[in-house]
Motif scaffolding. Structure first.
Motif, PDB file in Angstrom:
ATOM      1  N   GLN A 197     107.459  73.160  22.935  1.00 27.00           N
ATOM      2  CA  GLN A 197     106.346  73.368  23.847  1.00 27.00           C
ATOM      3  C   GLN A 197     105.787  71.998  24.199  1.00 27.00           C
ATOM      4  N   PHE A 198     105.529  71.765  25.466  1.00 26.34           N
ATOM      5  CA  PHE A 198     104.869  70.521  25.850  1.00 26.34           C
ATOM      6  C   PHE A 198     103.405  70.810  26.140  1.00 26.34           C
ATOM      7  N   THR A 199     102.538  69.929  25.686  1.00 25.84           N
ATOM      8  CA  THR A 199     101.113  70.035  25.997  1.00 25.84           C
ATOM      9  C   THR A 199     100.732  68.841  26.853  1.00 25.84           C
ATOM     10  N   LEU A 200     100.109  69.111  27.973  1.00 24.98           N
ATOM     11  CA  LEU A 200      99.714  68.035  28.879  1.00 24.98           C
ATOM     12  C   LEU A 200      98.259  67.669  28.602  1.00 24.98           C
ATOM     13  N   HIS A 201      98.102  66.657  27.746  1.00 27.10           N
ATOM     14  CA  HIS A 201      96.752  66.297  27.285  1.00 27.10           C
ATOM     15  C   HIS A 201      95.881  65.753  28.406  1.00 27.10           C
ATOM     16  N   SER A 231      99.591  73.945  28.136  1.00 24.52           N
ATOM     17  CA  SER A 231     100.892  73.816  27.485  1.00 24.52           C
ATOM     18  C   SER A 231     101.862  74.881  27.996  1.00 24.52           C
ATOM     19  N   PHE A 232     103.138  74.534  27.923  1.00 21.04           N
ATOM     20  CA  PHE A 232     104.169  75.468  28.407  1.00 21.04           C
ATOM     21  C   PHE A 232     105.413  75.351  27.537  1.00 21.04           C
ATOM     22  N   ASP A 233     106.171  76.436  27.469  1.00 22.32           N
ATOM     23  CA  ASP A 233     107.390  76.483  26.661  1.00 22.32           C
ATOM     24  C   ASP A 233     108.564  75.950  27.454  1.00 22.32           C
ATOM     25  N   VAL A 234     109.405  75.142  26.825  1.00 16.10           N
ATOM     26  CA  VAL A 234     110.649  74.709  27.463  1.00 16.10           C
ATOM     27  C   VAL A 234     111.842  75.309  26.712  1.00 16.10           C
ATOM     28  N   LEU A 235     111.800  75.292  25.399  1.00 14.03           N
ATOM     29  CA  LEU A 235     112.838  75.945  24.605  1.00 14.03           C
ATOM     30  C   LEU A 235     112.167  77.047  23.793  1.00 14.03           C
ATOM     31  N   GLY A 268     122.582  74.864  33.380  1.00 13.77           N
ATOM     32  CA  GLY A 268     121.318  75.493  33.773  1.00 13.77           C
ATOM     33  C   GLY A 268     120.628  74.659  34.821  1.00 13.77           C
ATOM     34  N   GLN A 269     119.712  75.304  35.532  1.00 10.95           N
ATOM     35  CA  GLN A 269     119.087  74.621  36.675  1.00 10.95           C
ATOM     36  C   GLN A 269     118.219  73.449  36.226  1.00 10.95           C
ATOM     37  N   SER A 270     117.869  72.624  37.197  1.00  5.82           N
ATOM     38  CA  SER A 270     117.007  71.476  36.922  1.00  5.82           C
ATOM     39  C   SER A 270     115.695  71.968  36.311  1.00  5.82           C
ATOM     40  N   GLY A 271     115.291  71.342  35.206  1.00  9.13           N
ATOM     41  CA  GLY A 271     114.058  71.740  34.542  1.00  9.13           C
ATOM     42  C   GLY A 271     114.252  72.809  33.478  1.00  9.13           C
ATOM     43  N   ALA A 272     115.493  73.244  33.275  1.00 10.46           N
ATOM     44  CA  ALA A 272     115.756  74.327  32.314  1.00 10.46           C
ATOM     45  C   ALA A 272     115.585  73.874  30.865  1.00 10.46           C
ATOM     46  N   GLY A 273     115.617  72.567  30.630  1.00 13.80           N
ATOM     47  CA  GLY A 273     115.414  72.081  29.259  1.00 13.80           C
ATOM     48  C   GLY A 273     116.640  71.450  28.631  1.00 13.80           C
ATOM     49  N   LYS A 274     117.645  71.118  29.455  1.00 17.86           N
ATOM     50  CA  LYS A 274     118.887  70.542  28.925  1.00 17.86           C
ATOM     51  C   LYS A 274     118.626  69.196  28.239  1.00 17.86           C
ATOM     52  N   SER A 275     117.961  68.288  28.963  1.00 21.83           N
ATOM     53  CA  SER A 275     117.683  66.967  28.372  1.00 21.83           C
ATOM     54  C   SER A 275     116.739  67.089  27.180  1.00 21.83           C
ATOM     55  N   THR A 276     115.815  68.049  27.265  1.00 23.68           N
ATOM     56  CA  THR A 276     114.881  68.261  26.152  1.00 23.68           C
ATOM     57  C   THR A 276     115.644  68.649  24.888  1.00 23.68           C
ATOM     58  N   LEU A 277     116.618  69.541  25.014  1.00 18.20           N
ATOM     59  CA  LEU A 277     117.402  69.954  23.847  1.00 18.20           C
ATOM     60  C   LEU A 277     118.200  68.769  23.304  1.00 18.20           C
ATOM     61  N   ASN A 328     114.457  62.588  19.079  1.00 14.72           N
ATOM     62  CA  ASN A 328     113.502  61.866  19.922  1.00 14.72           C
ATOM     63  C   ASN A 328     112.288  62.737  20.197  1.00 14.72           C
ATOM     64  N   TYR A 329     112.518  64.025  20.321  1.00 13.33           N
ATOM     65  CA  TYR A 329     111.436  64.989  20.470  1.00 13.33           C
ATOM     66  C   TYR A 329     111.333  65.788  19.190  1.00 13.33           C
ATOM     67  N   LYS A 330     110.122  65.972  18.726  1.00  8.77           N
ATOM     68  CA  LYS A 330     109.864  66.843  17.585  1.00  8.77           C
ATOM     69  C   LYS A 330     109.768  68.272  18.118  1.00  8.77           C
ATOM     70  N   ASP A 334     124.002  62.560  28.060  1.00  7.87           N
ATOM     71  CA  ASP A 334     123.130  63.111  29.101  1.00  7.87           C
ATOM     72  C   ASP A 334     123.519  62.536  30.459  1.00  7.87           C
ATOM     73  N   GLU A 335     124.327  63.274  31.182  1.00 12.90           N
ATOM     74  CA  GLU A 335     124.797  62.885  32.515  1.00 12.90           C
ATOM     75  C   GLU A 335     125.355  61.464  32.577  1.00 12.90           C
ATOM     76  N   PRO A 336     126.317  61.145  31.720  1.00 10.40           N
ATOM     77  CA  PRO A 336     126.844  59.775  31.717  1.00 10.40           C
ATOM     78  C   PRO A 336     127.626  59.440  32.978  1.00 10.40           C
ATOM     79  N   PHE A 351     126.664  67.543  32.340  1.00  7.41           N
ATOM     80  CA  PHE A 351     127.445  66.927  33.431  1.00  7.41           C
ATOM     81  C   PHE A 351     127.204  67.715  34.695  1.00  7.41           C
ATOM     82  N   HIS A 352     126.708  67.053  35.708  1.00  9.30           N
ATOM     83  CA  HIS A 352     126.518  67.768  36.969  1.00  9.30           C
ATOM     84  C   HIS A 352     127.810  67.862  37.775  1.00  9.30           C
ATOM     85  N   ASP A 353     128.740  66.913  37.560  1.00  9.01           N
ATOM     86  CA  ASP A 353     129.997  66.972  38.320  1.00  9.01           C
ATOM     87  C   ASP A 353     130.889  68.063  37.748  1.00  9.01           C
TER      88      ASP A 353
END
Ligand code: ATP
Ligand code: MG
Length: 228
Positions: free
Chosen positions: A13-17, A23-27, A44-53, A60-62, A177-179, A209-211
């Motif tokens: 969940q990200f919280t926008l201080h 706050s909103f859920d990503v995973l 998954g579509q842009s914003g789905a949480g791929k990079s977050t996972l 890097n993310y708790k 991540d999208e090398p 990979f987007h390609d």
């Protein structure tokens, strides 16, 4: 088959201080299991949480809930509860990560940037240099650039330096991540070869990979992430 990555019920969940604490859920309750020699592609579509996972897999993310276990030899380490020095040790030997953009270190020449992770493991300088040169050649980074710092390089040149640095150590677990995002078809093929070689030596790989050509060439399995 040896399980290298075991993700169970991960929630993020990200919280926008700076925006009233919204706050909103990503995973939410994501599971993922990856064995040695397997390449799983997050989809998954842009914003789905791929990079977050992927960032959660690199610690890097708790995460807010769930467990993320990574194999380190005989041991499974839950990185959601591991001590910082355990994470650092994992990143040195076990866990590689290639981000979409190179974080440029000012004034450090390309060859040094690429060699450093292997030098840090105590490998002989000549061995590190030979391996760095081989990777830079395969990725078509012109030799005249090897002694220059990558800060003035083009996007695609920086990305190839980044990939060489990510593949210099034979990490048992590799996160990508999208090398290939800013690479031409010939260099995308080189990356596909590097990924194939890593799989053959038993690396467990999670990539984005987007390609479509790259995805189809490397993916043993697609995992769909749904936007929440
Ligand atoms: N550090 C952060 N703080 C706040 N929100 C974030 C943070 N990182 C990611 N997000 C949000 O989480 C969601 C998922 O982002 P993420 O980068 O994981 O998406 P993605 O699936 O990788 O998308 P893309 O395909 O565009 O790269 C997005 O809505 C994003 O705005
Ligand atoms: Mg992303």
């Amino acid at each position: 088959m040896t399980t290298m990555i075991e993700v169970k019920g991960v929630e993020k969940q990200f919280t926008l201080h700076n925006q009233g604490g919204a706050s909103f859920d990503v995973l939410k309750g994501n599971d993922l299991s990856v064995t040695a020699g397997e390449c799983v592609v997050l989809h998954g579509q842009s914003g789905a949480g791929k990079s977050t996972l992927l960032k959660a897999l690199y610690a890097n993310y708790k995460v807010n809930n769930g467990s993320i276990s990574l194999r380190d030899g005989e041991e499974l380490v839950d990185i959601t509860t591991a001590l910082p020095r355990r994470i650092i040790a994992l990143r040195e030997r076990t866990l590689g990560y290639v981000s979409q953009f190179l974080r440029v270190i000012p004034r450090v020449p390309t060859l040094q940037v690429v060699m450093q992770p292997l030098l840090d493991l105590g490998e002989e300088e000549a061995v590190c240099e030979a391996k760095a040169k081989e990777l830079l050649s395969r990725l078509n980074v012109p030799q005249r650039l090897w002694t220059l710092a990558p800060s003035t390089f083009s996007g695609g040149e920086q990305q190839r330096v980044n990939i060489a640095r990510g593949f210099i150590v034979d990490y048992p677990i590799l996160l990508l991540d999208e090398p290939t995002a800013s690479l031409d078809a010939a260099n995308r093929r080189v990356v596909v070869e590097l990924i194939d070689e890593a799989k053959q030596r038993g690396a467990a790989i999670v990539g984005i990979f987007h390609d479509e050509d790259v995805r189809e060439a490397v993916a043993d399995r697609l995992v769909d992430l749904r936007a929440l």
